[in-house]
Design a protein around this motif. Structure first.
Motif, PDB file in Angstrom:
ATOM      1  N   ILE A 241      -1.549   3.975   6.877  1.00 35.71           N
ATOM      2  CA  ILE A 241      -2.821   3.439   7.657  1.00 35.71           C
ATOM      3  C   ILE A 241      -2.635   1.985   7.959  1.00 35.71           C
ATOM      4  O   ILE A 241      -3.030   1.594   9.079  1.00 35.71           O
ATOM      5  CB  ILE A 241      -4.039   4.045   7.089  1.00 35.71           C
ATOM      6  CG1 ILE A 241      -4.134   5.389   6.986  1.00 35.71           C
ATOM      7  CG2 ILE A 241      -5.210   3.504   7.834  1.00 35.71           C
ATOM      8  CD1 ILE A 241      -4.782   6.312   7.633  1.00 35.71           C
ATOM      9  N   ASP A 242      -2.332   1.400   6.873  1.00 36.43           N
ATOM     10  CA  ASP A 242      -2.398  -0.128   6.944  1.00 36.43           C
ATOM     11  C   ASP A 242      -1.315  -0.540   7.781  1.00 36.43           C
ATOM     12  O   ASP A 242      -1.443  -1.736   8.658  1.00 36.43           O
ATOM     13  CB  ASP A 242      -2.209  -0.876   5.577  1.00 36.43           C
ATOM     14  CG  ASP A 242      -3.562  -0.733   4.690  1.00 36.43           C
ATOM     15  OD1 ASP A 242      -4.659  -0.606   5.094  1.00 36.43           O
ATOM     16  OD2 ASP A 242      -3.404  -0.589   3.366  1.00 36.43           O
ATOM     17  N   LEU A 243      -0.307  -0.142   7.804  1.00 38.95           N
ATOM     18  CA  LEU A 243       1.085  -0.305   8.809  1.00 38.95           C
ATOM     19  C   LEU A 243       0.504  -0.169  10.054  1.00 38.95           C
ATOM     20  O   LEU A 243       0.668  -1.102  11.062  1.00 38.95           O
ATOM     21  CB  LEU A 243       2.164   0.213   8.412  1.00 38.95           C
ATOM     22  CG  LEU A 243       3.476  -0.078   9.071  1.00 38.95           C
ATOM     23  CD1 LEU A 243       3.565  -1.664   9.327  1.00 38.95           C
ATOM     24  CD2 LEU A 243       4.331   0.666   8.679  1.00 38.95           C
TER      25      LEU A 243
ATOM     26  N   ALA B  64       0.862  -1.303   0.060  1.00 45.05           N
ATOM     27  CA  ALA B  64       0.104  -0.060   0.111  1.00 45.05           C
ATOM     28  C   ALA B  64       0.901   1.188   0.130  1.00 45.05           C
ATOM     29  O   ALA B  64       1.585   1.481   0.803  1.00 45.05           O
ATOM     30  CB  ALA B  64      -0.947  -0.154   1.302  1.00 45.05           C
ATOM     31  N   PRO B  65       0.447   2.147  -0.865  1.00 44.15           N
ATOM     32  CA  PRO B  65       1.262   3.492  -0.827  1.00 44.15           C
ATOM     33  C   PRO B  65       0.687   4.371   0.188  1.00 44.15           C
ATOM     34  O   PRO B  65      -0.368   4.203   0.686  1.00 44.15           O
ATOM     35  CB  PRO B  65       0.903   4.210  -2.178  1.00 44.15           C
ATOM     36  CG  PRO B  65      -0.414   3.627  -2.781  1.00 44.15           C
ATOM     37  CD  PRO B  65      -0.368   2.000  -2.021  1.00 44.15           C
ATOM     38  N   PRO B  66       1.387   4.970   1.031  1.00 46.46           N
ATOM     39  CA  PRO B  66       1.089   5.981   1.997  1.00 46.46           C
ATOM     40  C   PRO B  66      -0.239   6.940   1.640  1.00 46.46           C
ATOM     41  O   PRO B  66      -0.218   7.221   0.494  1.00 46.46           O
ATOM     42  CB  PRO B  66       2.300   6.820   2.413  1.00 46.46           C
ATOM     43  CG  PRO B  66       3.253   6.337   1.702  1.00 46.46           C
ATOM     44  CD  PRO B  66       2.904   5.368   0.651  1.00 46.46           C
ATOM     45  N   ALA B  67      -0.849   7.168   2.364  1.00 44.80           N
ATOM     46  CA  ALA B  67      -1.915   8.049   2.330  1.00 44.80           C
ATOM     47  C   ALA B  67      -1.374   9.474   1.901  1.00 44.80           C
ATOM     48  O   ALA B  67      -0.406   9.951   2.189  1.00 44.80           O
ATOM     49  CB  ALA B  67      -2.769   8.347   3.663  1.00 44.80           C
ATOM     50  N   PRO B  68      -2.210  10.289   1.384  1.00 43.76           N
ATOM     51  CA  PRO B  68      -1.707  11.521   1.153  1.00 43.76           C
ATOM     52  C   PRO B  68      -0.988  12.558   2.204  1.00 43.76           C
ATOM     53  O   PRO B  68      -0.392  13.398   2.019  1.00 43.76           O
ATOM     54  CB  PRO B  68      -2.799  12.344   0.464  1.00 43.76           C
ATOM     55  CG  PRO B  68      -3.958  11.418   0.074  1.00 43.76           C
ATOM     56  CD  PRO B  68      -3.655  10.187   1.043  1.00 43.76           C
ATOM     57  N   SER B  69      -1.530  12.383   3.383  1.00 45.92           N
ATOM     58  CA  SER B  69      -1.073  12.908   4.467  1.00 45.92           C
ATOM     59  C   SER B  69       0.339  12.412   5.112  1.00 45.92           C
ATOM     60  O   SER B  69       0.910  12.840   5.802  1.00 45.92           O
ATOM     61  CB  SER B  69      -1.876  12.856   5.668  1.00 45.92           C
ATOM     62  OG  SER B  69      -2.291  11.755   6.105  1.00 45.92           O
ATOM     63  N   GLY B  70       0.724  11.110   4.464  1.00 50.33           N
ATOM     64  CA  GLY B  70       2.178  10.608   4.889  1.00 50.33           C
ATOM     65  C   GLY B  70       2.133   9.532   5.494  1.00 50.33           C
ATOM     66  O   GLY B  70       3.212   8.820   5.772  1.00 50.33           O
TER      67      GLY B  70
END
Length: 69
Positions: free
Chosen positions: A37-39, A28-34
């Motif tokens: 969430i999955d991790l 999963a790529p990180p959310a736009p805020s950086g």
């Protein structure tokens, strides 16, 4: 001897939390805020599962009273 629900709940949360955390690391790529969430939630779920397993182990050894029926 009564059935202790903490054991299967702990195993379930530990397994799913580990899967979600691994997915957060690899896929999963990180959310736009950086933040990833999955991790984060995978680690939280795995930690909760570990706590449930520890409580089930303590109850089995007799250090904790059995859950109310």
């Amino acid at each position: 001897m009564s059935f202790d629900v903490r054991l299967p709940i702990g195993l379930l949360f530990l397994a799913i939390g580990a899967l979600v955390a691994v997915f957060g690391l690899v896929g999963a790529p990180p959310a736009p805020s950086g933040e990833n969430i999955d991790l984060i939630w995978g680690v939280v779920m795995a930690g909760f599962g570990a706590v449930m397993l520890a409580l089930a182990g303590l109850a089995r050894k007799g250090d904790l009273p059995p859950p109310p029926e």
